[in-house]
Design a protein around this motif. Structure first.
Motif, PDB file in Angstrom:
ATOM      1  N   GLN A  91     -20.047 -19.008 -60.358  1.00 34.64           N
ATOM      2  CA  GLN A  91     -19.100 -20.031 -59.883  1.00 34.64           C
ATOM      3  C   GLN A  91     -17.663 -19.672 -60.279  1.00 34.64           C
ATOM      4  N   SER A  92     -17.505 -19.163 -61.505  1.00 35.51           N
ATOM      5  CA  SER A  92     -16.148 -18.910 -62.010  1.00 35.51           C
ATOM      6  C   SER A  92     -15.737 -17.447 -61.799  1.00 35.51           C
ATOM      7  N   PHE A  93     -16.405 -16.748 -60.915  1.00 38.24           N
ATOM      8  CA  PHE A  93     -16.106 -15.381 -60.485  1.00 38.24           C
ATOM      9  C   PHE A  93     -16.392 -14.342 -61.582  1.00 38.24           C
ATOM     10  N   ASN A  94     -16.004 -14.668 -62.859  1.00 37.44           N
ATOM     11  CA  ASN A  94     -16.245 -13.767 -63.994  1.00 37.44           C
ATOM     12  C   ASN A  94     -15.692 -12.359 -63.793  1.00 37.44           C
ATOM     13  N   LEU A  95     -14.494 -12.271 -63.214  1.00 27.74           N
ATOM     14  CA  LEU A  95     -13.849 -10.958 -63.103  1.00 27.74           C
ATOM     15  C   LEU A  95     -13.096 -10.685 -64.401  1.00 27.74           C
ATOM     16  N   ILE A  96     -12.826  -9.414 -64.664  1.00 31.08           N
ATOM     17  CA  ILE A  96     -12.060  -9.069 -65.874  1.00 31.08           C
ATOM     18  C   ILE A  96     -10.589  -8.981 -65.474  1.00 31.08           C
ATOM     19  N   ASN A  97      -9.803  -9.916 -65.997  1.00 32.56           N
ATOM     20  CA  ASN A  97      -8.410 -10.050 -65.543  1.00 32.56           C
ATOM     21  C   ASN A  97      -7.545  -8.840 -65.865  1.00 32.56           C
ATOM     22  N   GLU A  98      -7.925  -8.069 -66.886  1.00 32.06           N
ATOM     23  CA  GLU A  98      -7.135  -6.893 -67.292  1.00 32.06           C
ATOM     24  C   GLU A  98      -7.421  -5.686 -66.401  1.00 32.06           C
ATOM     25  N   LEU A  99      -8.485  -5.764 -65.607  1.00 34.81           N
ATOM     26  CA  LEU A  99      -8.823  -4.639 -64.711  1.00 34.81           C
ATOM     27  C   LEU A  99      -8.430  -4.998 -63.288  1.00 34.81           C
ATOM     28  N   ASN A 100      -8.001  -3.986 -62.514  1.00 33.59           N
ATOM     29  CA  ASN A 100      -7.667  -4.296 -61.124  1.00 33.59           C
ATOM     30  C   ASN A 100      -8.947  -4.432 -60.284  1.00 33.59           C
ATOM     31  N   SER A 133     -10.176  -4.335 -48.821  1.00 33.51           N
ATOM     32  CA  SER A 133      -9.740  -2.943 -49.036  1.00 33.51           C
ATOM     33  C   SER A 133      -8.247  -2.859 -49.350  1.00 33.51           C
ATOM     34  N   HIS A 134      -7.469  -3.803 -48.817  1.00 33.94           N
ATOM     35  CA  HIS A 134      -6.015  -3.757 -49.018  1.00 33.94           C
ATOM     36  C   HIS A 134      -5.602  -4.371 -50.356  1.00 33.94           C
ATOM     37  N   ARG A 135      -6.559  -4.794 -51.195  1.00 37.91           N
ATOM     38  CA  ARG A 135      -6.238  -5.467 -52.465  1.00 37.91           C
ATOM     39  C   ARG A 135      -6.669  -4.658 -53.688  1.00 37.91           C
ATOM     40  N   LEU A 136      -7.032  -3.390 -53.483  1.00 41.65           N
ATOM     41  CA  LEU A 136      -7.665  -2.636 -54.578  1.00 41.65           C
ATOM     42  C   LEU A 136      -6.810  -2.537 -55.837  1.00 41.65           C
ATOM     43  N   ARG A 137      -5.482  -2.484 -55.675  1.00 40.64           N
ATOM     44  CA  ARG A 137      -4.599  -2.339 -56.847  1.00 40.64           C
ATOM     45  C   ARG A 137      -4.157  -3.683 -57.418  1.00 40.64           C
ATOM     46  N   HIS A 138      -4.590  -4.783 -56.789  1.00 42.76           N
ATOM     47  CA  HIS A 138      -4.217  -6.100 -57.314  1.00 42.76           C
ATOM     48  C   HIS A 138      -5.087  -6.449 -58.523  1.00 42.76           C
ATOM     49  N   TYR A 139      -4.575  -7.390 -59.323  1.00 38.52           N
ATOM     50  CA  TYR A 139      -5.350  -7.900 -60.461  1.00 38.52           C
ATOM     51  C   TYR A 139      -5.907  -9.274 -60.063  1.00 38.52           C
ATOM     52  N   PRO A 140      -7.051  -9.686 -60.648  1.00 40.12           N
ATOM     53  CA  PRO A 140      -7.698 -10.927 -60.209  1.00 40.12           C
ATOM     54  C   PRO A 140      -6.757 -12.125 -60.123  1.00 40.12           C
ATOM     55  N   LEU A 141      -5.858 -12.271 -61.098  1.00 41.17           N
ATOM     56  CA  LEU A 141      -5.023 -13.471 -61.100  1.00 41.17           C
ATOM     57  C   LEU A 141      -3.952 -13.448 -60.008  1.00 41.17           C
ATOM     58  N   GLN A 142      -3.824 -12.317 -59.327  1.00 39.92           N
ATOM     59  CA  GLN A 142      -2.900 -12.254 -58.181  1.00 39.92           C
ATOM     60  C   GLN A 142      -3.601 -12.648 -56.873  1.00 39.92           C
ATOM     61  N   LEU A 143      -4.880 -13.003 -56.974  1.00 40.55           N
ATOM     62  CA  LEU A 143      -5.658 -13.305 -55.755  1.00 40.55           C
ATOM     63  C   LEU A 143      -6.028 -14.785 -55.688  1.00 40.55           C
ATOM     64  N   SER A 144      -6.297 -15.264 -54.473  1.00 41.74           N
ATOM     65  CA  SER A 144      -6.777 -16.649 -54.321  1.00 41.74           C
ATOM     66  C   SER A 144      -8.239 -16.719 -54.789  1.00 41.74           C
ATOM     67  N   GLY A 145      -8.738 -17.958 -54.942  1.00 38.92           N
ATOM     68  CA  GLY A 145     -10.129 -18.139 -55.363  1.00 38.92           C
ATOM     69  C   GLY A 145     -11.104 -17.468 -54.400  1.00 38.92           C
TER      70      GLY A 145
END
Ligand code: ADP
Length: 235
Positions: A91-100, A133-145
């Motif tokens: 539910q909370s995605f659980n991505l690592i914010n420090e990794l792109n 594919s166009h978001r590979l260099r973004h970090y999780p907190l730069q993305l929408s839910g």
């Protein structure tokens, strides 16, 4: 992946308080099926998923995945078994914010015996499938839910797992992103993956080909018993 659960029990001990999260749960899930686990908050849905995903082990009982008993493996063996076989969506995605985005998606491939080019190919395939594919260099907190959940799904599927566990996958999304995630789960199901999803949402559960109702750590098979459980909850 074929799942056979027998007499599963999970008791949490916090200080002197014992909580029986799962009580004598037995369940068979056929390879390639899409199963929804429903029930009120606290009924044991996440605990069951965590045991199926080898993130936790039961107090008692048996859990066989493709015929292999995994219930009481040691932590290291659980990690080894899980790798490449089981994908998680939370539910909370659980991505690592420090990794792109790319580094997050690469994570499950870390210790798999694959060449660098094969890993790159798989990441490309998963990101294309999830339209990120166009978001590979973004970090999780730069993305929408919705975008974060698509990254999380790309990470879940990048190793082509036979089992996908989804814990309230639309719980933090608006209805259009939620519908998009359910469409993706339908596609993965059609592609042959076994999916077990915990949900509160009847609308989401309707995508599954089987619904299991949990109440107070137990499977409730009979509709009349289920109605009684929910009436008790209201009073
Ligand atoms: P659900 O996913 O259906 O909301 P959970 O599986 O998270 O339910 O929890 C089932 C029960 O187990 C709850 O009473 C919860 O408080 C308890 N529980 C879950 N995890 C732990 C834990 N790590 N320590 C103690 N109690 C826990």
């Amino acid at each position: 992946m074929k799942i056979e659960i027998k007499n599963l029990e999970k008791v949490f001990r916090t200080d002197s308080v014992l909580t029986v999260a799962l009580n004598d749960v037995s369940l068979d899930i056929e390879d390639g099926s899409f199963v929804a686990i429903m029930g009120p908050s606290g009924c044991g849905k996440s605990t069951l998923l965590n045991i199926l995903g080898l993130l936790d082990s039961p107090t008692k009982g048996s859990c066989r995945l493709d015929g292999v008993e995994v219930a009481h493996l040691k932590e290291r063996q659980r990690t080894d078994y899980r790798r490449g076989r089981i994908g998680f969506i939370f539910q909370s995605f659980n991505l690592i914010n420090e990794l792109n985005v790319k580094e997050n998606i690469m994570l499950p491939l870390g210790n798999l015996d694959l060449s660098r080019s094969e890993k790159e190919r798989r990441v490309e395939e998963a990101t294309k499938r999830m339209h990120i594919s166009h978001r590979l260099r973004h970090y999780p907190l730069q993305l929408s839910g919705g975008q974060q959940q698509r990254v999380a799904i790309a990470r879940a599927i990048v190793s082509n797992p036979g089992l996908i566990l989804a814990d309230e996958p639309t719980g933090n999304l608006d209805s259009s992103n939620g519908a998009e995630v359910m469409k993706i789960l339908d596609e993965l199901h059609r592609g042959g993956a076994t999916i077990v999803m915990a949900t509160h949402s009847l609308k989401d559960a309707a995508h599954a080909d089987r619904i299991i109702n949990l109440y107070d750590g137990q499977i409730v098979e009979n509709l009349t018993d289920l109605m009684c459980c929910y009436r008790c909850l209201r009073h």
